[in-house]
Enzyme design. Structure first.
Site, short mmCIF file in Angstrom:
data_model
loop_
_atom_site.label_atom_id
_atom_site.label_comp_id
_atom_site.label_asym_id
_atom_site.label_seq_id
_atom_site.Cartn_x
_atom_site.Cartn_y
_atom_site.Cartn_z
N LYS A 107 9.07 -16.42 -11.68
CA LYS A 107 8.20 -15.30 -12.07
C LYS A 107 6.98 -15.81 -12.83
O LYS A 107 7.13 -16.63 -13.75
CB LYS A 107 9.02 -14.34 -12.94
CG LYS A 107 8.30 -13.07 -13.25
CD LYS A 107 9.14 -12.16 -14.12
CE LYS A 107 8.28 -11.07 -14.70
NZ LYS A 107 8.76 -10.58 -15.96
N LYS A 113 -12.90 -1.51 16.09
CA LYS A 113 -11.52 -2.02 16.16
C LYS A 113 -10.91 -1.80 17.54
O LYS A 113 -10.20 -2.64 18.07
CB LYS A 113 -10.64 -1.30 15.13
CG LYS A 113 -10.88 -1.79 13.73
CD LYS A 113 -10.06 -1.02 12.72
CE LYS A 113 -10.56 -1.35 11.33
NZ LYS A 113 -9.87 -0.61 10.29
N ASN A 165 0.86 -1.19 0.00
CA ASN A 165 0.00 0.00 0.00
C ASN A 165 0.90 1.25 0.00
O ASN A 165 2.12 1.12 -0.02
CB ASN A 165 -0.95 -0.03 1.21
CG ASN A 165 -0.18 -0.08 2.51
OD1 ASN A 165 0.58 0.82 2.84
ND2 ASN A 165 -0.35 -1.17 3.25
N ASP A 191 -3.60 -6.52 4.96
CA ASP A 191 -4.59 -7.44 5.55
C ASP A 191 -4.60 -8.78 4.83
O ASP A 191 -5.08 -9.77 5.36
CB ASP A 191 -5.99 -6.82 5.49
CG ASP A 191 -6.09 -5.64 6.45
OD1 ASP A 191 -5.46 -5.71 7.52
OD2 ASP A 191 -6.79 -4.66 6.13
N PHE A 224 -4.10 2.24 14.98
CA PHE A 224 -4.47 3.23 13.97
C PHE A 224 -5.51 2.64 13.04
O PHE A 224 -5.55 1.42 12.84
CB PHE A 224 -3.22 3.65 13.16
CG PHE A 224 -2.33 4.58 13.93
CD1 PHE A 224 -1.58 4.09 15.00
CD2 PHE A 224 -2.26 5.92 13.62
CE1 PHE A 224 -0.78 4.94 15.75
CE2 PHE A 224 -1.46 6.78 14.36
CZ PHE A 224 -0.73 6.29 15.42
N LYS A 242 -9.80 -5.21 19.35
CA LYS A 242 -8.35 -5.40 19.48
C LYS A 242 -7.88 -5.09 20.90
O LYS A 242 -6.68 -5.17 21.19
CB LYS A 242 -7.61 -4.55 18.45
CG LYS A 242 -7.94 -4.97 17.01
CD LYS A 242 -7.14 -4.21 15.97
CE LYS A 242 -7.63 -4.51 14.57
NZ LYS A 242 -6.57 -4.91 13.66
O1 C5P Z 1 -8.40 -3.94 11.43
P1 C5P Z 1 -7.42 -3.03 10.78
O2 C5P Z 1 -6.37 -3.77 10.07
O3 C5P Z 1 -7.97 -1.96 9.91
O4 C5P Z 1 -6.77 -2.25 12.05
C1 C5P Z 1 -5.75 -1.34 11.93
C2 C5P Z 1 -4.82 -1.49 13.12
O5 C5P Z 1 -4.45 -2.84 13.28
C3 C5P Z 1 -3.50 -0.74 12.91
O6 C5P Z 1 -3.02 -0.29 14.16
C4 C5P Z 1 -2.62 -1.80 12.30
O7 C5P Z 1 -1.25 -1.53 12.51
C5 C5P Z 1 -3.07 -3.04 13.02
N1 C5P Z 1 -2.97 -4.26 12.22
C6 C5P Z 1 -2.41 -5.38 12.79
N2 C5P Z 1 -2.29 -6.53 12.07
C7 C5P Z 1 -2.76 -6.60 10.82
C8 C5P Z 1 -3.38 -5.48 10.23
C9 C5P Z 1 -3.45 -4.31 10.97
O8 C5P Z 1 -1.98 -5.31 13.95
N3 C5P Z 1 -2.64 -7.71 10.13
#
Ligand code: C5P
Length: 421
Positions: free
Chosen positions: A311, A358, A232, A301, A344, A362
């Protein structure tokens, strides 16, 4: 704030006197390149080698490249009238130890000066820069971490090793930083120290002194084949601003960063990673030893379910199968205890609702909702949602100012946790 030599139109390395300390790591051969590059830029270079370093690379190589005798012995057979370690210590504008072993770092941290290089390091008033290189397990040993942190408190500087393939086999953090990065760090130190003999300013204790803050930054890259990956647009600016601000407030900072073009931060321990899997491994390793985690990284994600070793050929169409990456914050949720954890979120719709969800799922103390335009930009407009239900909308400001606001919140959070316990 000082004007850099570049801004003054001066070549920062020209005619500077530099001691290159070489210690007994397999990366010792890379010191030859460092000496060559320093000479090309007009430096006078004296090499000081530990006895172990001479097992990896001969003094003759470094003597030829530097054009000066290489110092290896505390008591050379041909005695000179001057006291060698003192004359070297006073001669240097800067001393760089590349590669630096756990041994030399440990010795200086403990005040041991039992061979020439350690003695010169102890005796010099010039800036000293260490570029560690060693096996990944040695590098993550908490004794070394404590030694580095101790030396940093005294104003010694570090260029962090990189993650990658190691000479001892395996992959991990411990490869000597690229020579270009070491040169940049040398230039940076010398350009803020026109005489090259200014003592580095020691940091007084401040709000976060004695605290360990783990920050993640940047994007991750998820490989599809040897040349392609999913990623990204995150630049790492927000995470680096947080790391820099936490360090200024006296914290010991560990920055786990995905690929980023930002320069490494003086005083911050940088752990470079690429994928979500690698970031997860590092966060899980460091989190238990930290007081605060600021998870600013834009972790991918999804990742390709299968990575091909060759390749992928051009074809009419290609259906990619993706799988979820580990959710790092969820993985460490059960280890949280009374640590402070901030996450974040970046949403294109229903920002507040999604961020609140979230925050809860989390188990965070707070979550920072970014504007969708924040990716890669220098400024950001954020809303901070706390576990206490409070929501604070900040105006548009630079990421450094946002970082200050977030660190103010972290300081408050730690105070509350402390008074509750
Ligand atoms: O659920 P989402 O991925 O949008 O949440 C964002 C937060 O979760 C951010 O703080 C990001 O660094 C963290 N994150 C994580 N592990 C992932 C994806 C995002 O800890 N695989």
């Amino acid at each position: 704030m000082c004007l850099s030599d570049r801004e003054r139109g001066v070549k920062p390395l020209n005619a500077r006197k530099i001691i290159v300390g070489v210690t007994g790591s397999i990366a010792a051969y890379k010191s030859a390149e460092l000496v060559r590059k320093l000479k090309q830029q007009g430096c006078e270079v004296t090499v000081v080698m530990t006895p172990a370093a001479t097992e990896f690379i001969t003094p003759l190589t470094l003597e030829t490249l530097s054009g000066r005798p290489v110092a290896t012995e505390f008591f050379p057979a041909a005695r000179r009238p001057e006291v060698l370690h003192i004359s070297l210590a006073q001669w240097a504008d800067l001393l760089v130890v590349a590669p630096a072993t756990a041994n030399v770092i440990g010795k200086v941290a403990a005040g041991i000066a039992d061979e020439l290089l350690a003695t010169v390091i102890m005796a010099t008033e010039a800036p000293v820069l260490f570029a560690p290189a060693m096996n990944a397990a040695m590098y993550s040993n908490p004794i070394l971490t404590a030694n580095i942190s101790r030396l940093r408190q005294y104003g010694y500087q570090f260029v962090e090793p990189e993650a990658g393939e190691l000479a001892c086999g395996g992959i991990g953090t411990g490869r000597l930083a690229p020579i270009e990065t070491i040169l940049e760090a040398i230039e940076g130190l010398l350009s803020c120290s026109p005489q090259g003999t200014e003592k580095l300013i020691q940091r007084g204790s401040s709000e976060l002194s004695g605290k360990k803050v783990l920050v993640t930054a940047g994007r991750t890259e998820e490989d599809l084949d040897p040349v392609r990956f999913l990623t990204n647009r995150s630049s790492g600016k927000m995470g680096y601003a947080l790391a820099s601000e936490a360090e200024k407030r006296g914290a010991e900072v560990i920055l786990v960063s995905g690929p980023s073009s930002l320069p490494s931060l003086p005083g911050v321990r940088l752990i470079s990673v690429r994928s979500a899997e690698q970031m997860s491994r590092e966060v899980k390793q460091w989190f238990p030893r930290c007081d605060v985690l600021l998870m600013a990284a834009a972790v991918s994600d999804f990742r390709p379910r299968n990575k091909t070793t060759s390749k992928i050929k051009k074809q009419e169409g290609l259906l990619l199968e993706l799988e979820k990456t580990p959710d790092i914050l969820l993985e460490i949720k059960s280890l949280k205890g009374d640590k402070g954890v901030g996450g974040f979120a970046l949403e294109t719709e229903d920002g507040l609702t999604n961020a609140r969800r979230k925050l809860k799922s989390k188990g965070l103390d707070f979550i920072v909702l970014n504007a969708p335009t924040a990716l890669g930009a220098d400024a950001n407009q954020v809303t901070v949602l706390g576990a206490d239900g409070k929501t604070e909308r900040l105006s548009q400001m630079s990421k450094l100012e946002v970082a200050r606001g977030i660190l103010d919140r972290v300081v408050g959070l730690l105070r509350t946790k402390c008074s509750d316990s």
